[in-house]
Design a protein around this motif. Structure first.
Motif, short mmCIF file in Angstrom:
data_model
loop_
_atom_site.label_atom_id
_atom_site.label_comp_id
_atom_site.label_asym_id
_atom_site.label_seq_id
_atom_site.Cartn_x
_atom_site.Cartn_y
_atom_site.Cartn_z
N ALA B 32 30.85 -4.26 65.77
CA ALA B 32 30.58 -2.98 65.11
C ALA B 32 31.88 -2.21 64.88
O ALA B 32 32.08 -1.61 63.82
N THR B 33 32.78 -2.25 65.87
CA THR B 33 34.07 -1.57 65.73
C THR B 33 34.86 -2.16 64.57
O THR B 33 35.43 -1.43 63.74
N LEU B 34 34.88 -3.47 64.53
CA LEU B 34 35.59 -4.16 63.44
C LEU B 34 34.96 -3.81 62.09
O LEU B 34 35.67 -3.58 61.10
N ALA B 35 33.63 -3.75 62.07
CA ALA B 35 32.93 -3.44 60.82
C ALA B 35 33.25 -2.02 60.34
O ALA B 35 33.32 -1.77 59.13
N ILE B 36 33.47 -1.10 61.30
CA ILE B 36 33.84 0.27 60.91
C ILE B 36 35.19 0.25 60.18
O ILE B 36 35.37 0.89 59.14
N VAL B 37 36.14 -0.51 60.73
CA VAL B 37 37.46 -0.61 60.09
C VAL B 37 37.30 -1.15 58.67
O VAL B 37 37.83 -0.60 57.70
N VAL B 38 36.54 -2.25 58.55
CA VAL B 38 36.35 -2.88 57.23
C VAL B 38 35.68 -1.91 56.26
O VAL B 38 36.09 -1.79 55.10
N ALA B 39 34.67 -1.18 56.76
CA ALA B 39 33.94 -0.25 55.89
C ALA B 39 34.86 0.84 55.36
O ALA B 39 34.82 1.19 54.17
N PHE B 40 35.73 1.36 56.23
CA PHE B 40 36.66 2.41 55.78
C PHE B 40 37.64 1.86 54.74
O PHE B 40 37.90 2.50 53.72
N VAL B 41 38.20 0.68 55.02
CA VAL B 41 39.16 0.10 54.08
C VAL B 41 38.47 -0.17 52.75
O VAL B 41 39.02 0.15 51.68
#
Lengths: 514, 225
Positions: B32-41
């Motif tokens: 989920a943390t990784l997905a947050i980074v991807v979503a922002f980018v």
């Protein structure tokens, strides 16, 4: 039926009792807050507050910045940025009085720009700098004290998380808060450096590894380091700079032997500049929102990690990233669990009318607004000695902030509107409160950073507590300066926020921020 | 069987299963943390490309998952912060009794929260699913209510395991970090033996043995030369 006042006192006493018997802080605050609400309101209200406040604070777009900043710091630690910063600083300060100490403080400042965890900063800088300082005659208290204190200062700037939490719980715009701490941090580091070069330097050289304990510590550290280097040589064909344990290489020793500035690891400085430029520069330029800048900071940090540790190979790099993510997940959960507990507890204060009661009481004292605010802030110092900083922040801000907001027009009479004065007051006291949290992070008996410095450097915690005292005096002087000249905390925010700019400079025609 | 990466002493199978569940939940949290980074980018790149995409709902929801799914692993790793200034002065026996109090209270609190979170998830899903407004219109909020409730299950399991360990007078997982493990973690050394040897040298020197002192003095002399 118990009256509300009695319930408040019983609940506060219960909270301190639970904290004293080692109940995790998130549980202690949540349990006592829920019991308090149950007693002053009803079980239905207590359940509603528990679930809704917990969920709403997790379902928060603004708070996503916390795991992002944690990720930046954990990637940065694994990219060995602290080590490089120390090596460069040590080269340029080697001829100054107290040069090693100055280098450690400058390196901590550089590392602060990329790591949000003060504990990680203290642990890293302690193992890098303290053995070398001890070998050069720095008293144990001075060496560990300066590292413990310097490690705390970064909480005022990105990627520190306190500043975000303060902004969220006070409904203050995040962007101005993120840049408000830059000048106070610079003043703090300048204060530490001046102390080390003047009074601190006089104490250096008279304590050159006299005791068996000191000698044993250096020997033990060197033994561990030599094992690590031997293992690294074996694993990586002689290149000690590419192992997981590479942070143990003696940076200052390397710098001392380096004769030319050309041989310094300048790419380490470049890493700091890149990450700081992405986070701070992104906000200033308007390219990113604060939350986006944190995510891009994490991307920049992981790219740096890949470049710096490329010799580890795909599997080694995968492990580095996986461990960073796991550490981030664990720390995020830990931080949020304390936030949830604190929010439930502060909701109890609201339901019981504690905040309003304190506000009414202090108003009846008839103190001059600046004296009243100073008194409230000073009260945080003894509280900070016993409460963990996150809890202190989340318990004290709901009490102090509304009182300060009520006096905002007294603090900033030139602000064109009450809302403008409140915004300036919120940013200004935010910096003062978090600066006081920093002091609490090293003060006995629960100053976690002092314990970390003592644990890593293998000295008695009492020695560290004595060593931090001169730096606490420096911090107090800095606090007085920040209190007397709010512009030091507000000028940079005025460059990124139209609202702050128009409140600060009502006569200006066009604000610089867009 | 032993707890993965935590300690070597044998533990019951059921306990090991709970720890593995916590580890899997932690992996969900990291995802989920990784997905947050991807979503922002993704959202920034889309904005620059002239096709803005709002990620407010999905990022906020992922934070719910990142926060609660990691709770169990945080507790297993002993990373729930507590104040030990008083209890470290008390005897081991008293501390073990306090463990029972601590984890009894924690169990009641988390069971209460778990029940309330499921109750709220059900009431916000039927009969009318809960929605929220984000930048692109109405977005479903009720799935994140379920993410919150379900993520609490590994947490309560770990809390209950800690309670059982306390009842059986075994150290709970908030207290398992041995000093050498802590030092090895701080120093980034995987081989505990090297840390142990280093610390042993320190303790030998404190006891008056000369070898490490001599080694340090010898090195000091070499540096001065």
């Amino acid at each position: 039926m118990i009256d509300t006042g009695t319930v408040v006192w019983i609940t506060i006493a219960l909270m301190f009792l639970l904290l004293a018997i080692r109940v995790p802080i998130g549980f202690a605050l949540g349990i006592t807050g829920a019991i308090g609400i149950l007693l002053v309101k009803s079980p239905t209200v207590a359940v509603s507050v528990m679930v809704n406040e917990t969920f709403q604070n997790a379902y928060s777009f603004t708070l996503t910045i916390i795991p992002m900043f944690l990720l930046v710091g954990l990637f940065a630690v694994r990219a060995r940025i602290a080590e490089y910063a120390l090596e460069i600083a040590a080269f340029f300060t080697r001829r100054l009085p107290g040069g090693l100490g100055v280098a450690a403080v400058i390196a901590a400042a550089g590392f602060s720009a990329v790591s949000g965890s003060s504990i990680a900063k203290v642990a890293t800088m302690s193992k890098l700098a303290v053995p070398e300082m001890r070998r050069h005659g720095y008293p144990a208290g001075l060496a560990t004290g300066m590292i413990a204190v310097a490690g705390t200062v970064g909480v005022l700037i990105p990627p520190g998380t306190f500043i975000i939490i303060y902004a969220v719980i006070t409904n203050t715009s995040v962007a101005p808060m993120l840049v408000a701490g830059l000048i106070p941090v610079a003043i703090s580091f300048l204060g530490y450096i001046i102390y080390i070069m003047t009074l601190g330097a006089r104490r250096i050289g008279f304590d050159k590894l006299k005791s068996p304990e000191d000698l044993a510590f250096v020997a033990a550290m060197e033994s561990v380091q030599e094992d690590v280097r031997a293992k690294a040589r074996k694993d990586m064909g002689g290149d000690t700079r590419v192992t997981d344990t590479g942070t143990l290489t003696t940076s200052i020793g390397l710098a001392a032997k380096t004769r030319s500035w050309r041989n310094l690891p300048w790419h380490g400085l470049l890493y700091v500049v890149i990450i700081a430029a992405v986070i701070i520069g992104g906000i200033f330029s308007g390219l990113f929102t604060p939350t986006e800048s944190a995510a891009f900071g994490a991307v920049a940090a992981v790219i740096i990690l890949f470049v710096e540790r490329r010799k580890l190979g795909p599997k080694g790099l995968f492990l580095q990233v996986r461990d960073s993510l796991l550490d981030t997940a664990a720390t995020t959960s830990m931080v949020f669990f304390i936030i949830f507990g604190s929010v439930i507890f502060s909701k109890f204060f609201v339901h019981a009318g504690v905040t309003q009661g304190i506000r009414d009481t202090v108003t009846t004292w008839g103190l001059e607004p600046h004296v009243l605010l100073a008194f409230l802030l000073i009260c945080l110092i003894p509280l900070g000695m016993f409460l963990e900083e996150m809890s202190l922040l989340l318990i004290s801000v709901p009490i102090i902030h509304p009182i300060a907001m009520g006096l905002a027009t007294e603090f900033f009479p030139n602000a064109p509107t009450t809302a403008g004065a409140e915004l300036l007051t919120s940013v200004w006291i935010g910096i003062l409160i978090i600066k006081l949290m920093e002091v609490g992070m090293v003060m006995p008996p629960v100053g976690i950073n002092s314990f970390v410095a003592a644990g890593v450097a293998r000295v008695r915690s009492g020695t560290v507590f004595l060593g931090i005292m001169p730096f606490i005096v420096v911090d107090m002087i800095v606090l007085v300066i920040l209190y007397l000249w709010p512009e030091l905390s507000l000028w940079l925010p005025s460059l990124v926020s139209d609202a702050v700019h128009s409140a600060m400079f009502p006569d200006a025609l066009t604000p610089p921020a867009s | 069987m032993s707890a993965p990466g935590l300690r070597d002493d044998p533990i019951p199978v059921i306990e090991n299963v709970v720890i593995w569940i916590a580890a899997v939940a932690a992996m969900v949290a990291t995802g989920a943390t990784l997905a947050i980074v991807v979503a922002f980018v993704w959202s920034v790149v889309a904005r620059w490309a002239g096709a803005p995409f709002d990620v407010t709902n999905i990022v906020s929801g992922l934070l719910v998952l990142a926060t609660f799914a990691g709770m169990a692993w945080t507790t297993v790793r002993g990373e729930q912060v507590s104040v030990q200034v008083v209890t470290e002065r008390l005897s081991e026996k008293v501390n073990r009794s306090l463990d029972l109090v601590i984890w009894s209270l924690a169990s009641v609190y988390i069971l209460w929260l778990l029940w309330a979170s499921f109750d709220r998830a059900i009431s916000r899903t039927w009969p009318v699913p809960e929605m929220t407004i984000d930048g692109v219109g109405m977005a479903p909020m009720w799935p994140w209510r379920w993410a919150f409730a379900i993520s609490m299950i590994p947490f309560i399991l770990v809390v209950l395991i800690n309670l059982v360990r306390s009842i059986m007078r075994r150290r709970p997982y908030d207290d398992v970090m041995e000093f050498e493990e802590l030092v090895s973690k701080e120093l980034g050394v995987e081989d505990l033996d090297s840390v142990g040897e280093g610390l042993q040298m320190a303790s030998l020197a404190e006891a008056g043995e000369s070898s490490p002192v001599d080694a340090a003095e010898q090195q000091n002399g070499e540096e001065q030369r």
